[in-house]
Design a protein around this motif. Structure first.
Motif, mmCIF file in Angstrom:
data_model
loop_
_atom_site.group_PDB
_atom_site.id
_atom_site.type_symbol
_atom_site.label_atom_id
_atom_site.label_comp_id
_atom_site.label_asym_id
_atom_site.label_seq_id
_atom_site.Cartn_x
_atom_site.Cartn_y
_atom_site.Cartn_z
ATOM 1 N N PRO A 200 44.974 50.997 51.373
ATOM 2 C CA PRO A 200 44.914 52.368 50.847
ATOM 3 C C PRO A 200 46.190 52.750 50.101
ATOM 4 O O PRO A 200 47.297 52.407 50.508
ATOM 5 N N THR A 201 45.982 53.441 48.996
ATOM 6 C CA THR A 201 47.081 53.864 48.141
ATOM 7 C C THR A 201 46.881 55.316 47.747
ATOM 8 O O THR A 201 45.756 55.730 47.451
ATOM 9 N N VAL A 202 47.967 56.076 47.746
ATOM 10 C CA VAL A 202 47.955 57.445 47.234
ATOM 11 C C VAL A 202 48.625 57.414 45.865
ATOM 12 O O VAL A 202 49.771 56.969 45.735
ATOM 13 N N LEU A 203 47.898 57.875 44.856
ATOM 14 C CA LEU A 203 48.423 57.941 43.494
ATOM 15 C C LEU A 203 48.796 59.383 43.168
ATOM 16 O O LEU A 203 47.968 60.295 43.322
ATOM 17 N N LEU A 204 50.027 59.583 42.739
ATOM 18 C CA LEU A 204 50.514 60.905 42.337
ATOM 19 C C LEU A 204 50.898 60.861 40.861
ATOM 20 O O LEU A 204 51.299 59.804 40.353
ATOM 21 N N PRO A 205 50.814 61.992 40.165
ATOM 22 C CA PRO A 205 51.270 62.016 38.773
ATOM 23 C C PRO A 205 52.793 61.999 38.701
ATOM 24 O O PRO A 205 53.483 62.411 39.641
ATOM 25 N N PRO B 91 49.647 50.785 56.998
ATOM 26 C CA PRO B 91 50.603 51.255 55.991
ATOM 27 C C PRO B 91 49.891 51.822 54.773
ATOM 28 O O PRO B 91 48.863 51.287 54.338
ATOM 29 N N VAL B 92 50.420 52.889 54.230
ATOM 30 C CA VAL B 92 49.857 53.540 53.049
ATOM 31 C C VAL B 92 50.924 53.565 51.961
ATOM 32 O O VAL B 92 52.026 54.077 52.173
ATOM 33 N N ARG B 93 50.609 53.013 50.802
ATOM 34 C CA ARG B 93 51.544 53.029 49.682
ATOM 35 C C ARG B 93 51.396 54.329 48.907
ATOM 36 O O ARG B 93 50.277 54.822 48.698
ATOM 37 N N VAL B 94 52.517 54.873 48.452
ATOM 38 C CA VAL B 94 52.521 56.064 47.611
ATOM 39 C C VAL B 94 53.130 55.664 46.276
ATOM 40 O O VAL B 94 54.282 55.220 46.218
ATOM 41 N N LEU B 95 52.353 55.797 45.212
ATOM 42 C CA LEU B 95 52.783 55.389 43.879
ATOM 43 C C LEU B 95 52.658 56.551 42.908
ATOM 44 O O LEU B 95 51.906 57.512 43.146
ATOM 45 N N GLU B 96 53.389 56.446 41.816
ATOM 46 C CA GLU B 96 53.322 57.445 40.758
ATOM 47 C C GLU B 96 52.887 56.777 39.459
ATOM 48 O O GLU B 96 53.274 55.643 39.161
ATOM 49 N N ALA B 97 52.051 57.498 38.700
ATOM 50 C CA ALA B 97 51.573 57.002 37.409
ATOM 51 C C ALA B 97 51.448 58.182 36.468
ATOM 52 O O ALA B 97 51.385 59.343 36.893
ATOM 53 N N ALA B 98 51.384 57.889 35.211
ATOM 54 C CA ALA B 98 51.322 58.954 34.213
ATOM 55 C C ALA B 98 49.932 59.565 34.144
ATOM 56 O O ALA B 98 48.929 58.855 34.135
ATOM 57 N N ALA B 99 49.894 60.906 34.078
ATOM 58 C CA ALA B 99 48.678 61.678 33.794
ATOM 59 C C ALA B 99 47.501 61.309 34.682
ATOM 60 O O ALA B 99 46.408 61.004 34.208
ATOM 61 N N VAL B 100 47.696 61.271 35.981
ATOM 62 C CA VAL B 100 46.593 61.044 36.905
ATOM 63 C C VAL B 100 46.445 62.251 37.816
ATOM 64 O O VAL B 100 47.413 62.954 38.113
ATOM 65 N N MET B 101 45.229 62.505 38.225
ATOM 66 C CA MET B 101 44.974 63.494 39.263
ATOM 67 C C MET B 101 45.365 62.881 40.599
ATOM 68 O O MET B 101 45.128 61.697 40.823
#
Length: 694
Positions: free
Chosen positions: A192-197, A173-183
């Motif tokens: 494993p985690t995918v970080l999106l702005p 499983p891969v988590r997809v998260l959002e955070a402020a001002a990240v590439m």
């Protein structure tokens, strides 16, 4: 500066040469694969990182691989200060710096002299600080990204990411998260985690899908793990410019390999290039992105990536996690022989007598001295198995030629016991010594009685009536308490005194008598009721020993320490000075013939430094090992035109026989002499011999 810099210097030089070789091979392979896929070249750089990380670890853990050309490829210390180390196992938890009559703190402070900071010390310290800073950077970056992930919230693109992960063959499983001002980035090896702005919610559906595909491609390839591997390798080799160049190539090929997976998934190249360019323009990359996370777009690499994406002739391939792991494992396996090669293969370059041939020759000639000489040479380089075989052959030959009741047979048993003590086998030593004593007290068993007495003499801290608490008296004890207990030997000062008294009774000369009396004095020092005898025993030992002998110096050294412990330092000083004079004179007489010419040169002004070719590490003296004494002996020598150290002079003494042990080892050293204008000349040098309890 501690002696760790001395030990670290050859490791650093070896790592520099070997890592440069590994990096050079990686560059050649990557160049040969120029027309292959980026994934193939990335495997090369991953394997290179694994090899760089494994080099120092394997060098410390693997047994030395001795090659004839090792000293030419990895030269020995060519400076004017040559160093050696004498080490011995000490008892855990005991004060390893104590000399009888001194406190542990004082002994440590006085036994290890300070030396001026050298350029090598500064270089090694700078190297170590760089490694520490690099590792701290990795830890800080990982913590920063972990905090971002902790504050992030779930992304509405989770379902889309799950579907794309199945297309790429990702089972975890891969988590997809959002955070402020990240590439956009990938983070985490086990989870494993995918970080999106946060701004990703305003992107078009095509752009979000392209970004997710790219980050999931990194997860499918296992890039988070390989990045940590490569960054750790860079931390160890931060001082090597080639390592930084390899790091940049690693990142470049990794991103291109991920781009290839995105294109293989059906993304149109021109649209993908446009999305990538817009993300690089709009998003600000943080330092942690490239250290702890796998960021999507680095502006420095953007032009090359865009050209590669739009080039339809570029070969594109896939790389799974297993391929990267297999490449890393193979690289470590291939690098192991190189890591095992040592910079100084001195001991094995020395031709030692062949054991079987020596035994055959000695047996035919019925000459046990041949065996004893050969055994001694192996003992000097701590090859215990060969020495044991030769000593056993000497015992058998003595029995064959003279019988078990002979003096030669008893001496052979004593030497076998001494060998067992050197290699730390208390039980074997006790068995050989007991067999020797079964033949009755005689001058031949004098060393046995001394050794057995030392085994059962326990260090004590005594409080004498009418005086202050006496400092810890590190009484003579050749083996650790653990080894003694395993052999069933219990500390027993009364038994020790009995052994030393028997030794006095069979002493064949004044020096043996002095040895027995000195040890009897040490026993009485540990017994409050025997304090009154101590001075008489030390005085008798010093007067009985041959003038200028090591036994006389030893008695004076112990006597002086005893007086210091009784707050009689003014009486102790003349004794210490007399002992130092004896040691210095003995060392001058122990060395090889003096330099024949008057002109001795110093390095510089056209004079090259001598180079150490062969070195024997010094052994501990019985007295120093028993007293848990350590420190540094400093000697001034002249490296003569024949490659020998001559004109040996004692600059910094330790006493307790360590000065003489240092010279005995140095007498066996071989140097390549220094030169001036193409001619071999004698050169002045300094040798530091560090004695340490391990």
């Amino acid at each position: 500066m501690g002696n760790w810099t001395v030990l670290a210097w050859p490791i650093l030089i070896s790592a520099a040469l070997k890592s440069t070789l590994v990096l050079g091979v990686a560059w050649i392979l990557a160049t040969l694969l120029k027309r292959r896929s980026a994934a193939a070249r990335h495997i090369v750089w991953t394997a290179c990182a694994a090899a760089l990380l494994g080099l120092p670890l394997l060098s410390l853990s693997l047994p030395a691989l001795r090659l004839p050309f090792a000293n030419r490829v990895l030269p020995a210390d060519s400076g004017l200060v040559f160093r050696a180390n004498g080490a011995v196992q000490g008892s855990a938890g005991e004060d390893a710096g104590a000399l009888p009559g001194t406190t542990g703190k004082a002994a440590r402070a006085g036994a290890i002299p300070s030396r001026p900071l050298t350029n090598r010390d500064i270089f090694v310290l700078f190297w170590a600080l760089g490694i520490a800073a690099s590792l701290l950077q990795i830890a800080y970056a990982s913590l920063s990204v972990w905090r971002i992930r902790r504050r992030a919230h779930a992304s509405p693109d989770q379902a889309t990411a799950d579907a794309l992960a199945l297309r790429l063959g990702i089972e975890d499983p891969v988590r997809v998260l959002e955070a402020a001002a990240v590439m956009p980035m990938t983070f985490g090896i086990w989870r494993p985690t995918v970080l999106l702005p946060d701004a990703a919610r305003n992107w078009s559906e095509d752009r979000r899908q392209v970004v997710l595909l790219h980050e999931l491609a990194h997860i499918a390839r296992g890039d988070a793990a390989t990045q940590l591997l490569a960054r750790a390798a860079l931390a160890l080799h931060w001082w090597n410019p080639l390592a930084w160049m390899a790091w940049r190539e690693f990142l470049k090929e990794r991103e291109r390999a991920a781009d290839d997976l995105v294109l293989d998934a059906g993304t149109v190249a021109s649209e993908y290039a446009e999305h990538l360019l817009e993300i690089a323009r709009a998003m600000q990359r943080h330092a942690a992105d490239s250290v702890a996370g796998v960021a999507m777009a680095r502006r420095s690499e953007l032009e090359g990536r865009l050209l590669s994406i739009l080039d339809g002739d570029v070969q594109r391939g896939r790389q799974r996690r297993a391929a990267a792991l297999a490449a890393a494992a193979l690289a470590v396996a291939l690098i192991a022989p190189l890591a095992a090669v040592r910079a100084q293969s001195q001991a094995d370059q020395s031709a030692q007598p062949a054991v079987d041939e020596t035994i055959l020759a000695a047996t035919q000639q019925k000459n046990h001295e041949i065996l004893d000489r050969a055994a001694f040479s192996y003992e000097q380089i701590r090859k215990w198995a060969e020495a044991q075989k030769l000593r056993e052959a000497s015992l058998a030959l003595a029995e064959q030629t003279s019988g078990q009741a002979s003096k030669e047979y008893t001496i052979a048993l004593v030497k076998l016991g001494d060998l067992a003590r050197q290699r730390g086998s208390v039980m074997d030593a006790q068995q050989y010594y007991t067999r020797a004593l079964d033949r009755g007290d005689s001058s031949e068993v004098f060393p046995v009685l001394i050794a057995l007495g030392r085994m059962v003499l326990k260090p004590t801290v005594s409080t004498w009536k009418g005086g202050p608490a006496d400092p810890a008296i590190a009484a003579v004890q050749a083996m650790s308490h653990a080894a003694m207990q395993a052999a069933g030997i219990a500390p027993d000062p009364a038994k020790a005194l009995e052994y030393f008294t028997r030794a006095r009774n069979v002493a064949a000369n004044g020096n043996d008598m002095a040895t027995a009396l000195t040890n009897m004095a040490l026993v009485r020092m540990s017994q409050p009721e025997g304090i009154g005898e101590v001075e008489s025993l030390f005085n008798s030992a010093a007067s009985t020993a041959d003038p200028g002998s090591a036994e006389q110096a030893l008695a004076l050294e112990y006597y002086a320490q005893f007086l210091k412990g009784r707050e009689r330092a003014s009486e102790a000083e003349p004794m210490e000075e007399r002992a130092r004079a004896i040691r210095r004179d003995r060392i001058r007489r122990m060395g090889p013939p003096q330099v024949a010419v008057n002109s001795v040169f110093k390095v510089g002004g056209g004079v090259s430094a001598p180079r150490l070719l062969y070195k024997v590490e010094p052994a501990y003296s019985e007295e120093a090992r028993a007293a848990k004494y350590q420190g540094t002996v400093v000697l001034s020598v002249v490296i003569d035109v024949d490659g020998q150290a001559k004109d040996i002079d004692l600059i910094k003494a330790l006493g307790l026989g360590l000065d003489e042990k240092a010279v005995l080892a140095i007498n066996q050293w071989k140097f390549k002499p220094g030169e001036k204008d193409g001619l071999i000349v004698p050169v002045r040098a300094t040798i530091e011999v560090n004695f340490r309890m391990m």
